[in-house]
Each structure stands twice: as structure tokens, then as C-alpha cells.
Design an enzyme around this catalytic site. Structure first.
Site, short mmCIF file in Angstrom:
data_model
loop_
_atom_site.label_atom_id
_atom_site.label_comp_id
_atom_site.label_asym_id
_atom_site.label_seq_id
_atom_site.Cartn_x
_atom_site.Cartn_y
_atom_site.Cartn_z
N GLU A 158 0.87 -1.19 0.00
CA GLU A 158 0.00 0.00 0.00
C GLU A 158 0.90 1.23 0.00
O GLU A 158 1.83 1.32 0.80
CB GLU A 158 -0.90 -0.02 1.25
CG GLU A 158 -1.70 1.27 1.43
CD GLU A 158 -2.60 1.23 2.68
OE1 GLU A 158 -3.09 0.16 3.05
OE2 GLU A 158 -2.77 2.31 3.28
N GLU A 163 -2.55 11.06 3.37
CA GLU A 163 -3.53 10.76 4.41
C GLU A 163 -3.58 11.97 5.32
O GLU A 163 -2.55 12.63 5.52
CB GLU A 163 -3.10 9.56 5.26
CG GLU A 163 -3.48 8.23 4.72
CD GLU A 163 -3.21 7.17 5.78
OE1 GLU A 163 -4.18 6.56 6.25
OE2 GLU A 163 -2.03 6.96 6.13
#
Lengths: 280, 294
Positions: A158, A163
Site C-alpha cells: 500500500e 492521508e
């Protein structure tokens, strides 16, 4: 990229107020000062400028629907839908809107788009221009997952390009997760905006990715490089990945929303562009 | 005229000096009545000494000697502001409190009053803020119950709408009584107006955010209260400030039924229905008053 960005900023901010001549001069003088070292790859392989109103382009985007397994593995609180209340393209931007509403047993709704089986690529430059929402418990992300289907997460890998915790409106994080370095053990670095914040204007979030390295940048600032030397397990990023973009509500990364969290909260995406790594 | 002013300010923050002259040139064509502020835009109040023109005026009944300049206990630089809060029963005054006015500054380029503070014991300052000059105080803002620790910490008091502060005399004010009868000392340093750039997401309210309905007859006068502005800071916290009406623009949906003035005073003048709403800097306030008049 940088030239385009500055020009756009001026156009939207002050362009109408001044003659095109002065605008042109301003744009050029700023652009000349830029050291454009953060982004080197320039051959587009996929782009969505979100210029056609309605649902997102189905030849590029699919959806994750529902609550996944244990709130998509993170105890997230939202139910993902593809309804226009949660996702739409309008006025040149993709809007992903988290709402506080009872829906199929969840207290919140939102949306998560992904290019799985539609667009997958190894290496290159992945970039999006985004205005983020804000508030306790709001968790937007622009990220990639490994396309291989013969292994579970985190073996597939990932790459989190951006974020953000809505309660930290000046900070974003860029991370990788893989075997032996996932979730709380992810290899991660934060970037803080000085004298500004991510929910008041658009910012560019991107990576440049090649064999055994990923460079992370925000606007014109290269703030991190993660290489195969940095991870505490196998490097699983020499493979094709697909794109995800979503706004989660709650979950173990941000905690739950509270009484002060204002809903709805919308993430606006001006564009998503992917370029080939032309060093290969 | 107000609109023109705000227009200018927005652009000044966006672009550089070279554009300012262009902007002014453009604006001048729109109205011959526009005048441009020539007041100081110095944000400093007390860094290591008083900034030029600053005065010190204690409140009546307060201990007049409460404020001194301290060169020993500083956060940074050569001096800080020292405030000695009296014990209960002190004959010199029952509390410490003062305003720090000057002859007027343009604060439109700033978004907050900031300072570092510490206290000799953990304490809570009753009121502290800006906008009090013993005058109309149209833009007075005070934070209630500001908690101090015994370590230096930075404090931020946002401005509900900086574009309103084109000429502000009240740089700083405070009022603090004893803590459970006991006096103590607190210090303030690096006191200034700053452009932090991280104060955002304005969420104003009138009538405490409630939508109210009232049956009133012509001649009734009612004041819109429960006024506040909430702003989100860089650390994610929301700060809600009691906000004077002069920061708001009030409007009536039906001027033949009711009108509302700059201070939020509503006068009912005819029959029918009117809704009173308000904005700060173009952002709609939560809350409204619907008047049914017959």
C-alpha cells in the site's frame, strides 16, 4: 506541472481583476523562480480533469460499496455509496462528501473510488490537486494498493500518497505499508504546511516512483524519499498498483467525530494525473 | 463603501506591492468617496517594550499598580509584561485590569492577537482580549476563563472578521481577580497581532444558532442576541468568541414588515412575515428570527 498550477491559482484568484498582460507577466516571473526538481516525469498515461458533470467516468473509476470487513479493516464508521449525495463531478471538480445520516445501519455515508481492473500501473508519477475537508474524525486519503490478487494485505503493498486527520488541518502523511511494516508499523512521514492549512485551498499531493524508491511531495516541496533500504520487510512496490481516493469517517487512525465536527464534509479533487516513469 | 474596502483588503493579502498600485487604480474608478487608511499597520503591542503610541489605563476599582515591566522573567528578549493580581481585600484594588489603547491602527492584515503567558500558579484569567478603548468598543472581543500554567505557552485569540478592524484603538485589555481569594502574578510576552494564516472555517451564529419564530406587532423592538463567531485553529481546536453586532451584516427578508440596523436591533413596522438573518464576511450565520406581524 508547477507552471500550470501557478497560472491556475492566479487565474482563479485575481485573474479577472487585471488585464491579461499583467497576469501573463506575473505568471512568468513566478515560474522562472521555481526549481522544478520534485517532478521529473512528464508523459501522461492517465488523467481525469473532472470536467464532465455527473457521475465519475466509469471507464476509470469503480466503487467500494458498504462497510467492508470491520469498517474496511480500520473500524471506520461510514457506509460507502456511489450516490450523487456522496460523490459527483461538478464545476470541474470531483466532490466526495461525508454525511451524518442513518443509512443501512451506519451513522455516516461517504464514498470511495478506485481504478482496480480499470487503470493499474507500475512506477511513474501519481498526482492529485485536492482541497481537503476538516474536523475531528474526518479521514480523507489518496492512495494506491497492489493489483496482485494472489496475496492478502499487507503483502500486496500500500502506498499512501496523502492521508490526513481532519483534526490536524495543517498536516498530511505519506506512507508505505508492506509485509512486516503495516498499520501502526508503516514507514511514514508527515508534512506540515507553515502559515497555511489544507482545507482552505487546493494543494498538489504526489509521488514519483521507480524501482526501489518512492519520492513524496506536496506542491513544490519534496519532503520524503522511501527506498527498499528503509522498509523493515520485503519491498513489494516493483509491481502494478491501482488508485483509491476516499473520505472515511472515524476509525482507529483518527478517532470518532465529536459534537464539534461539522457535516457534511467534502473533499474536492481538481484533477488526478498519472505519468509514466520515462527513466525506465 | 464598506464593500470597496473589503475588496481592497482581500487583494492586498493575495498579491504583492506591484499589484497594489494597480488595485488602487481600479478601485478609485468605482467611487470617488473611497478613502484609504493611512493608520499604522504595526501589529506589535509589547515585544520588549511598549510599541509607539501605546498607553496604559487601569479600570476603575482595580489595583492601579498591578502592571509593571519585568526584565527578569521573560519568554524571549529583554522584558515581559508583569501583572500582580491582588489578594482578596487588598485596599489598593480588588482586581487587576486595564486597557492598552493607542491612537488607532489598521489591523486588517492580521487574523489573531497572540502572546506567550505563564503564571506563578496555575490560574484562570477572567477576561482577556482586544477592542476596548473606553469608547464605543464596537469590535471588542474578550476570551473568558483563559487558563494559564506555570510554563510559558502561546495563546491565540482570533479576530472574527479582520476586514472590520480598519481603525482600532483597543490593542489589549484584561481583567482578573484573585484565585480563591489569593493574589498571584502572571506574565505576558511577545504580545502582538499576527497573520497566522491557519485560522479558518468561520462558523458564525446569531440567536445561539437557533431558528426562532416570534409573533410581534408593529412598533415592537427586539435585539438580536446570542452572537458568536467560531473559528478553527491549526491545532484543530474550535474557538468560539462572543462577537459584537458590528462584526455582522444583518438583513431583513421583507423591509415592509421589519427592518434591522447595524447593531442587530429589529423594529417591526408593518404586517406580514419577515426573516432576520446575518452574515460575517459573507458567511451566513446559523440562526434566524422569523417575525409574524399582523
Amino acid at each position: 506541472m508547477r507552471k500550470t498550477y501557478i497560472k491556475k491559482w492566479f487565474t482563479t484568484s485575481v485573474g479577472l481583476l487585471f488585464g491579461s498582460l499583467s497576469l501573463y507577466l506575473i505568471t512568468i516571473s513566478c515560474a522562472n523562480d521555481d526549481t522544478q526538481t520534485v517532478a521529473n516525469f512528464n508523459e501522461i498515461t492517465m488523467q481525469d480533469e473532472f470536467n464532465i458533470d455527473g457521475a465519475p467516468n466509469s471507464s476509470i473509476w469503480g466503487f467500494d460499496i458498504g462497510t467492508g470487513n470491520n469498517g474496511w479493516g480500520n473500524q471506520e464508521l461510514q457506509f460507502y455509496t456511489d450516490r450523487s449525495e456522496n460523490v459527483k463531478v461538478e464545476n470541474g471538480v470531483l466532490s466526495i462528501t461525508a454525511r451524518a445520516e442513518n443509512f443501512n445501519g451506519s451513522s455516516f455515508t461517504s464514498s470511495r473510488l478506485l481504478t482496480r481492473n480499470k487503470f493499474e500501473q507500475s512506477y511513474g508519477r501519481f498526482e492529485a490537486r485536492i482541497k481537503l475537508p476538516f474536523g475531528q474524525g474526518i479521514w480523507p486519503a489518496f492512495w494506491l494498493l497492489g493489483a496482485r490478487e494472489d496475496a492478502p494485505w499487507p503483502e500486496i503493498g500500500e502506498i499512501d500518497i496523502m492521508e490526513y486527520r481532519g483534526q490536524n488541518p495543517t498536516v498530511i502523511l505519506g506512507s508505505v505499508h508492506g509485509p512486516g511494516y503495516s498499520a501502526g508499523e508503516a514507514i511514514s512521514k508527515s508534512f506540515t504546511l507553515e502559515n497555511d492549512r489544507f482545507d482552505t485551498d487546493f494543494h498538489v499531493f504526489g509521488i514519483e516512483w521507480g524501482p526501489n524508491y518512492i519520492n513524496y511531495y506536496v506542491d513544490d516541496v519534496l519532503y520524503n524519499q522511501i527506498t527498499s533500504e528503509d522498509v523493515t520487510g520485503d519491498w513489494v512496490f516493483n509491481a502494478p498498483f491501482y488508485i483509491l481516493i476516499n473520505v472515511a469517517v472515524g476509525g482507529n487512525f483518527v478517532g470518532s467525530p465529536n459534537a464539534e465536527t461539522r457535516f457534511p464534509q467534502t473533499m474536492e479533487v481538481d484533477y488526478i494525473r498519472v505519468y509514466k516513469n520515462d527513466n525506465l | 463603501m464598506m464593500k470597496s474596502r473589503r475588496h481592497i483588503n482581500t487583494k492586498v493579502t493575495l498579491v504583492l506591492g506591484i499589484i497594489l498600485s494597480l488595485t488602487l487604480g481600479c478601485e478609485r474608478e468605482t467611487s470617488e468617496n473611497v478613502t484609504f487608511a493611512t493608520f499604522s499597520n504595526d501589529g506589535r503591542i509589547f515585544i520588549d517594550s511598549f510599541s509607539p503610541g501605546l498607553e496604559y489605563l487601569p479600570f476603575a476599582g482595580s489595583k492601579f499598580e498591578a502592571f509593571t515591566v519585568d526584565t527578569d522573567e521573560v519568554f524571549q528578549g529583554a522584558a515581559s509584561m508583569r501583572f500582580d493580581v491582588p489578594n482578596f481585600g487588598d485596599p489598593d484594588g480588588s482586581f487587576a485590569g486595564a486597557i492598552f489603547p493607542n491612537d488607532g491602527r489598521d489591523l486588517t492584515d492580521f487574523d489573531a492577537l497572540t502572546f506567550y503567558a505563564k503564571a506563578s500558579v496555575a490560574a484562570t484569567i477572567n477576561e482577556i482580549g482586544y477592542g476596548d478603548s473606553f469608547g464605543e468598543n464596537r469590535f471588542l472581543v474578550g476570551t473568558s476563563n483563559l487558563r494559564l500554567t506555570t510554563n510559558w505557552r502561546k495563546y491565540i485569540i482570533p479576530i472574527p472578521d479582520p476586514s472590520k478592524l480598519t481603525f482600532e484603538r483597543g490593542m489589549f485589555w484584561y481583567a482578573e481577580g484573585p484565585e480563591e481569594g489569593n493574589g498571584y502574578t502572571f506574565w505576558i510576552d511577545e504580545l502582538q497581532f499576527e497573520k497566522l494564516g491557519t485560522i479558518a472555517q468561520p462558523n458564525p451564529a446569531i440567536l445561539s444558532g437557533e431558528d426562532r419564530v416570534r409573533d410581534l406587532s408593529a412598533g415592537s423592538v427586539i435585539t438580536i442576541d446570542g452572537l458568536s463567531q467560531t473559528l478553527n485553529l491549526a491545532d484543530g481546536s474550535n474557538v468560539t468568541l462572543a462577537t459584537p453586532p458590528s462584526y455582522f451584516n444583518f438583513s431583513s427578508s421583507n423591509a415592509t414588515v421589519a427592518h434591522v440596523n447595524d447593531l442587530g436591533v429589529v423594529t417591526v413596522i408593518g404586517s406580514g412575515t419577515a426573516e432576520i438573518t446575518a452574515t460575517i464576511a459573507g458567511v451566513a450565520a446559523r440562526g434566524s428570527l422569523t417575525i409574524n406581524s399582523n
